[in-house]
Design an enzyme around this catalytic site. Structure first.
Site, mmCIF file in Angstrom:
data_model
loop_
_atom_site.group_PDB
_atom_site.id
_atom_site.type_symbol
_atom_site.label_atom_id
_atom_site.label_comp_id
_atom_site.label_asym_id
_atom_site.label_seq_id
_atom_site.Cartn_x
_atom_site.Cartn_y
_atom_site.Cartn_z
ATOM 1 N N SER A 142 126.677 35.896 -17.142
ATOM 2 C CA SER A 142 126.836 34.705 -16.522
ATOM 3 C C SER A 142 128.039 35.173 -15.430
ATOM 4 C CB SER A 142 127.770 33.994 -17.599
ATOM 5 O OG SER A 142 127.962 32.645 -17.672
ATOM 6 N N HIS A 298 121.992 30.572 -23.886
ATOM 7 C CA HIS A 298 123.044 31.334 -23.019
ATOM 8 C C HIS A 298 123.515 32.983 -23.608
ATOM 9 C CE1 HIS A 298 125.232 31.949 -19.223
ATOM 10 N NE2 HIS A 298 126.146 31.609 -19.635
#
Length: 320
Positions: A142, A298
């Site tokens: 990320s 995610h």
């Protein structure tokens, strides 16, 4: 297939989702915001902070700690603790030393009023030079992924290869969840009554229903010396001000800069961070990339650690 993982080379990925050498599709071009004359907005003034790290040593190292190590970078609101377990496993499997770092304004690393990818990449580049690391692999999730990509594109001589976990080299809107998390975390920080983790979990519940995510966010809590009240390590005001720009990417024109070494992009099939439309852009910035799809969201390293481990080992194991 690796378990429930789909692996594609750059050529295969681009054939499926569009050529990396032609004009970008219209839907993709909307992600390329604030182009500055085709140039990167990377800072030319360095103002770095020293990164705190843990070193995970393999039982049977294939080289010393300075040769071909791995530098592992966490995401927003994370810390080096998030990657401790997987780093120990990868160090064992690959025989390589792994440095898990706290990026600026996170974990135990120093705070700084500037929080963007150019500044974070400066910190990592200085870390590589300071520790005299040769041919390191950068792994980032990320926010850490965009930091790793920025280092690789700006200073390719410092990096052997790259693994980006659920992020892409584009400007994109950061999910609104993060702003909500900041509001909830500030509520805890402003309270003088939070002396237990359970109390913090309760205060945060109106802002995030998922217990797993709340526990992740509260990993930033600590009790300052001489105090009974919990406070956050992360500087919430600094991070809050930076949120509008943390979806950005400092390089805008893949015709100006490329990373010609191997790169692996791992994305969660249930995540929205690396849609098919951005795959041609990945191919332009990283022409030797491979794409791996993992059955996860995610937070795929914690959601599907075995698939992540297999993908990393397949990419980094010496090729005969």
């Amino acid at each position: 297939m690796i378990g429930r993982v789909t692996v594609r080379t750059a050529a295969a990925a681009v054939r499926q989702h569009g050529s990396s050498s032609r004009c970008l599709p219209a839907i993709t071009s909307t992600l390329l915001l604030r182009s500055i004359g085709g140039r990167s907005s990377f800072s030319t003034v360095k103002d770095t902070v020293p990164l705190v790290y843990d070193l995970h040593e393999p039982a049977k190292p294939v080289a010393d700690r300075q040769t071909s190590p791995i530098i592992f970078m966490h995401g927003l609101f994370g810390s080096k603790k998030n990657n401790r377990s997987i780093s120990k496993v990868l160090a064992r499997d690959l025989g390589r030393y792994i440095y898990t770092v706290d990026l600026r304004n996170h974990g135990e690393s120093p705070h700084h009023p500037r929080h963007d990818y150019s500044a974070m990449a400066d910190d990592v580049a200085e870390f590589i030079v300071k520790h005299n690391l040769k041919n390191p692999t950068l792994i980032g999730h990320s926010m850490g992924a965009k930091t790793a990509m920025t280092v690789a594109l700006r200073d390719p001589s410092l990096v052997a290869n790259l693994i980006s976990v659920d992020n892409a080299p584009v400007d994109a809107r950061l999910e609104s969840d993060f702003a909500r998390y900041i509001r909830g975390m500030k509520k805890i920080d402003e309270s003088e009554n939070v002396t237990k983790q359970a109390e913090a979990l309760e205060l945060l519940e109106p802002y995030e229903k998922s217990l797993t995510i709340r526990q992740f966010l509260l990993g930033n809590l600590h009790r300052p010396k001489g105090s009974k009240v919990h406070k956050f390590r992360v500087p919430l005001n600094i991070i809050g001000k930076a949120l509008d720009h943390l979806g950005d990417f400092p390089f805008k024109d893949p015709g100006k800069v490329r990373f010609e070494k191997p790169a692996l992009f791992i994305r969660g099939t249930k995540s929205k961070y690396v849609p098919d439309e951005v795959i041609p852009i990945i191919g332009q910035f990283f022409p030797r990339f491979e794409l791996v799809d993992v059955d996860a969201g995610h937070w795929l390293i914690s959601e599907n650690p075995e698939a992540f481990r297999q993908a990393v080992i397949r990419f980094l194991e010496p090729k005969e």
